[in-house]
Design a protein around this motif. Structure first.
Motif, PDB file in Angstrom:
ATOM      1  N   THR A   1       0.847  -1.192   0.000  1.00  0.00           N
ATOM      2  CA  THR A   1       0.000   0.000   0.000  1.00  0.00           C
ATOM      3  C   THR A   1       0.888   1.249   0.000  1.00  0.00           C
ATOM      4  O   THR A   1       2.070   1.175   0.341  1.00  0.00           O
ATOM      5  CB  THR A   1      -0.908   0.032   1.233  1.00  0.00           C
ATOM      6  OG1 THR A   1      -0.088   0.181   2.411  1.00  0.00           O
ATOM      7  CG2 THR A   1      -1.738  -1.245   1.343  1.00  0.00           C
ATOM      8  N   PRO A   2       0.326   2.401  -0.362  1.00  0.00           N
ATOM      9  CA  PRO A   2       1.112   3.640  -0.266  1.00  0.00           C
ATOM     10  C   PRO A   2       1.662   3.892   1.141  1.00  0.00           C
ATOM     11  O   PRO A   2       2.685   4.550   1.298  1.00  0.00           O
ATOM     12  CB  PRO A   2       0.106   4.721  -0.678  1.00  0.00           C
ATOM     13  CG  PRO A   2      -0.857   4.012  -1.571  1.00  0.00           C
ATOM     14  CD  PRO A   2      -0.988   2.625  -0.997  1.00  0.00           C
ATOM     15  N   MET A   3       0.974   3.334   2.174  1.00  0.00           N
ATOM     16  CA  MET A   3       1.441   3.502   3.544  1.00  0.00           C
ATOM     17  C   MET A   3       2.839   2.911   3.735  1.00  0.00           C
ATOM     18  O   MET A   3       3.701   3.507   4.403  1.00  0.00           O
ATOM     19  CB  MET A   3       0.457   2.843   4.518  1.00  0.00           C
ATOM     20  CG  MET A   3       0.820   3.012   5.985  1.00  0.00           C
ATOM     21  SD  MET A   3       0.616   4.722   6.555  1.00  0.00           S
ATOM     22  CE  MET A   3      -1.158   4.813   6.656  1.00  0.00           C
ATOM     23  N   LEU A   4       3.099   1.749   3.157  1.00  0.00           N
ATOM     24  CA  LEU A   4       4.414   1.122   3.265  1.00  0.00           C
ATOM     25  C   LEU A   4       5.474   1.982   2.571  1.00  0.00           C
ATOM     26  O   LEU A   4       6.594   2.142   3.087  1.00  0.00           O
ATOM     27  CB  LEU A   4       4.400  -0.279   2.643  1.00  0.00           C
ATOM     28  CG  LEU A   4       5.747  -1.010   2.640  1.00  0.00           C
ATOM     29  CD1 LEU A   4       6.226  -1.252   4.067  1.00  0.00           C
ATOM     30  CD2 LEU A   4       5.650  -2.332   1.885  1.00  0.00           C
ATOM     31  N   VAL A   5       5.125   2.542   1.421  1.00  0.00           N
ATOM     32  CA  VAL A   5       6.065   3.395   0.694  1.00  0.00           C
ATOM     33  C   VAL A   5       6.446   4.613   1.534  1.00  0.00           C
ATOM     34  O   VAL A   5       7.617   4.991   1.627  1.00  0.00           O
ATOM     35  CB  VAL A   5       5.459   3.848  -0.653  1.00  0.00           C
ATOM     36  CG1 VAL A   5       6.444   4.741  -1.402  1.00  0.00           C
ATOM     37  CG2 VAL A   5       5.098   2.644  -1.506  1.00  0.00           C
ATOM     38  N   VAL A   6       5.452   5.208   2.185  1.00  0.00           N
ATOM     39  CA  VAL A   6       5.703   6.378   3.023  1.00  0.00           C
ATOM     40  C   VAL A   6       6.635   6.012   4.174  1.00  0.00           C
ATOM     41  O   VAL A   6       7.583   6.740   4.480  1.00  0.00           O
ATOM     42  CB  VAL A   6       4.380   6.948   3.568  1.00  0.00           C
ATOM     43  CG1 VAL A   6       4.652   8.074   4.558  1.00  0.00           C
ATOM     44  CG2 VAL A   6       3.521   7.472   2.428  1.00  0.00           C
ATOM     45  N   VAL A   7       6.384   4.863   4.825  1.00  0.00           N
ATOM     46  CA  VAL A   7       7.224   4.436   5.947  1.00  0.00           C
ATOM     47  C   VAL A   7       8.659   4.203   5.484  1.00  0.00           C
ATOM     48  O   VAL A   7       9.623   4.594   6.157  1.00  0.00           O
ATOM     49  CB  VAL A   7       6.648   3.167   6.599  1.00  0.00           C
ATOM     50  CG1 VAL A   7       7.631   2.559   7.582  1.00  0.00           C
ATOM     51  CG2 VAL A   7       5.333   3.483   7.306  1.00  0.00           C
ATOM     52  N   LEU A   8       8.829   3.569   4.332  1.00  0.00           N
ATOM     53  CA  LEU A   8      10.178   3.332   3.802  1.00  0.00           C
ATOM     54  C   LEU A   8      10.896   4.645   3.511  1.00  0.00           C
ATOM     55  O   LEU A   8      12.087   4.804   3.825  1.00  0.00           O
ATOM     56  CB  LEU A   8      10.097   2.488   2.527  1.00  0.00           C
ATOM     57  CG  LEU A   8       9.660   1.027   2.709  1.00  0.00           C
ATOM     58  CD1 LEU A   8       9.512   0.340   1.349  1.00  0.00           C
ATOM     59  CD2 LEU A   8      10.656   0.264   3.575  1.00  0.00           C
ATOM     60  N   LEU A   9      10.187   5.611   2.915  1.00  0.00           N
ATOM     61  CA  LEU A   9      10.803   6.892   2.604  1.00  0.00           C
ATOM     62  C   LEU A   9      11.117   7.685   3.881  1.00  0.00           C
ATOM     63  O   LEU A   9      12.124   8.395   3.946  1.00  0.00           O
ATOM     64  CB  LEU A   9       9.900   7.705   1.679  1.00  0.00           C
ATOM     65  CG  LEU A   9       9.734   7.148   0.259  1.00  0.00           C
ATOM     66  CD1 LEU A   9       8.763   8.004  -0.536  1.00  0.00           C
ATOM     67  CD2 LEU A   9      11.083   7.083  -0.451  1.00  0.00           C
ATOM     68  N   ILE A  10      10.248   7.556   4.891  1.00  0.00           N
ATOM     69  CA  ILE A  10      10.524   8.199   6.182  1.00  0.00           C
ATOM     70  C   ILE A  10      11.813   7.638   6.770  1.00  0.00           C
ATOM     71  O   ILE A  10      12.641   8.372   7.332  1.00  0.00           O
ATOM     72  CB  ILE A  10       9.358   7.988   7.163  1.00  0.00           C
ATOM     73  CG1 ILE A  10       8.124   8.779   6.732  1.00  0.00           C
ATOM     74  CG2 ILE A  10       9.764   8.377   8.584  1.00  0.00           C
ATOM     75  CD1 ILE A  10       8.244  10.268   6.881  1.00  0.00           C
ATOM     76  N   GLY A  11      12.013   6.328   6.638  1.00  0.00           N
ATOM     77  CA  GLY A  11      13.245   5.711   7.120  1.00  0.00           C
ATOM     78  C   GLY A  11      14.469   6.255   6.398  1.00  0.00           C
ATOM     79  O   GLY A  11      15.505   6.509   7.015  1.00  0.00           O
ATOM     80  N   ILE A  12      14.352   6.438   5.080  1.00  0.00           N
ATOM     81  CA  ILE A  12      15.471   7.001   4.306  1.00  0.00           C
ATOM     82  C   ILE A  12      15.740   8.437   4.732  1.00  0.00           C
ATOM     83  O   ILE A  12      16.902   8.856   4.869  1.00  0.00           O
ATOM     84  CB  ILE A  12      15.157   6.918   2.800  1.00  0.00           C
ATOM     85  CG1 ILE A  12      15.090   5.448   2.357  1.00  0.00           C
ATOM     86  CG2 ILE A  12      16.211   7.669   1.985  1.00  0.00           C
ATOM     87  CD1 ILE A  12      14.601   5.252   0.943  1.00  0.00           C
ATOM     88  N   VAL A  13      14.674   9.198   4.980  1.00  0.00           N
ATOM     89  CA  VAL A  13      14.825  10.578   5.458  1.00  0.00           C
ATOM     90  C   VAL A  13      15.546  10.585   6.804  1.00  0.00           C
ATOM     91  O   VAL A  13      16.405  11.432   7.064  1.00  0.00           O
ATOM     92  CB  VAL A  13      13.440  11.257   5.567  1.00  0.00           C
ATOM     93  CG1 VAL A  13      13.557  12.584   6.328  1.00  0.00           C
ATOM     94  CG2 VAL A  13      12.859  11.502   4.192  1.00  0.00           C
ATOM     95  N   ASP A  14      15.195   9.622   7.678  1.00  0.00           N
ATOM     96  CA  ASP A  14      15.863   9.515   8.982  1.00  0.00           C
ATOM     97  C   ASP A  14      17.370   9.345   8.815  1.00  0.00           C
ATOM     98  O   ASP A  14      18.168   9.948   9.540  1.00  0.00           O
ATOM     99  CB  ASP A  14      15.302   8.338   9.780  1.00  0.00           C
ATOM    100  CG  ASP A  14      13.956   8.652  10.422  1.00  0.00           C
ATOM    101  OD1 ASP A  14      13.677   9.845  10.623  1.00  0.00           O
ATOM    102  OD2 ASP A  14      13.198   7.713  10.707  1.00  0.00           O
ATOM    103  N   VAL A  15      17.760   8.496   7.867  1.00  0.00           N
ATOM    104  CA  VAL A  15      19.189   8.261   7.633  1.00  0.00           C
ATOM    105  C   VAL A  15      19.866   9.544   7.177  1.00  0.00           C
ATOM    106  O   VAL A  15      20.935   9.932   7.687  1.00  0.00           O
ATOM    107  CB  VAL A  15      19.394   7.145   6.581  1.00  0.00           C
ATOM    108  CG1 VAL A  15      20.870   7.025   6.219  1.00  0.00           C
ATOM    109  CG2 VAL A  15      18.874   5.818   7.101  1.00  0.00           C
TER     110      VAL A  15
END
Length: 334
Positions: free
Chosen positions: A200-214
């Protein structure tokens, strides 16, 4: 004693946050609630630094202990302010992602909670690595300083420009690796379409949030090491700045357009901190001056943002990759 106090506080804070999140369920966070929780997190941070100051002998009879306690308290407050300021930029990126993917407001707090947990783990690892590098290779401080100055200059030139998420390498990589559903399915990360399991788009958002965290961890860790190389102060100031991130997001989400000049202030802060690190063996700038400089720059850019209106056509939002507009013209995920 202080390490134990810090560990217990963080565990209790996260448990309370999780309990409140599960109890509230999927509902929008009001500005009033976000403001109250933001004040609570800031107050907790200052209570903690007060305990650190007291525990190090800030009220004791020994003048040397009092001086150390005062220095550590100032280092914590300065580091906390710098990390909190950089977290504001982090929040604006989160807002851009949530707008781009049309994440419903009631689902955003769970995504932010996952992002905060990931940020805590990443910061802890990077701080340990950074502390070891500095203890073994003093010259790494110059690398950190140069990196901060470069990042500040880059942030200055990028301020006010429309981010192009469609051409973002991380988003392109996620799209190549995953089949993404056109709709949200509640807060689920996966759903089924024609019997096939898809993201779902929700998973994509979580993955991108993780990349932003890095990305933001790589920026912020050198900044705090420019203030102090004490691992305890570095870690605690980072963690306390992050713990209030979710509440601060909902407080600032509706006001991001008012502080349109803040990215310029953050850029100047990074250049200031990077310069301080580059001069460490020539002249050690007192922590108090770093604190005053950072606070002055941030306050000035926020006040100027309220006085000077944004330029016509200045970017304020993003596009939507999975949908168009509904019948009222509002963007949504189709």
């Amino acid at each position: 004693m202080l390490w134990t106090l810090f560990t217990v506080f963080v565990i209790v804070a996260l448990l309370l946050d999780f309990f409140a999140l599960n109890r509230q369920g999927a509902q929008k966070v009001s500005i009033r609630a976000a403001a109250i929780w933001s004040l609570i997190w800031v107050a907790a941070s200052f209570v903690f630094v007060g305990l650190v100051w007291w525990g190090l002998g800030g009220m004791g009879p020994d003048a040397a202990e009092r001086a150390i306690a005062n220095d550590k308290a100032l280092e914590f407050i300065t580091g906390y302010l710098v990390e909190k300021a950089l977290a504001v930029d982090n929040i604006f990126v989160f807002l851009l992602l949530f707008t781009y993917f049309a994440v419903p407001p009631e689902f955003q707090k769970r995504v932010l909670m996952i992002g905060i947990l990931a940020a805590l783990v990443l910061r802890g690892v990077l701080i340990l690595v950074g502390a070891w590098l500095i203890s073994e290779f003093h010259w790494i401080l110059y690398v950190f300083g140069a990196f901060l100055v470069f990042t500040g200059i880059k942030m200055w030139w990028a301020a006010g420009q429309e981010p192009d998420l469609d051409n973002n390498p991380a988003l392109k990589w996620v799209r190549r690796k995953l089949t993404i559903a056109p709709d949200y399915d509640g807060e689920r990360f996966f759903t089924k379409i024609d019997g096939k399991k898809v993201a779902t788009p929700m998973l994509v958002v979580v993955l991108l949030i993780g990349i932003v965290d890095v990305v933001f961890a790589v920026d912020s860790i050198p900044a705090i090491f420019a203030i102090t190389t004490d691992p305890f102060i570095v870690l605690t100031s980072n963690v306390f700045a992050i713990l209030g991130l979710r509440a601060m997001y909902f407080l600032l989400a509706g006001m991001h357009e008012r502080f349109h000049l803040l990215p310029y202030g953050l850029a100047l802060v990074l250049v200031l901190i990077g310069t301080k690190m580059l001069l460490i063996d020539i002249y050690k700038i007192p922590v108090m001056w770093s604190l005053l400089g950072t606070a002055t720059i941030l306050a000035a850019t926020m006040i100027l943002s309220l006085v000077i209106p944004p330029k016509p056509g200045e970017p304020t939002g993003g596009a939507y990759p999975f949908g168009g507009k509904d019948k009222d013209g509002a963007k949504k995920a189709s």
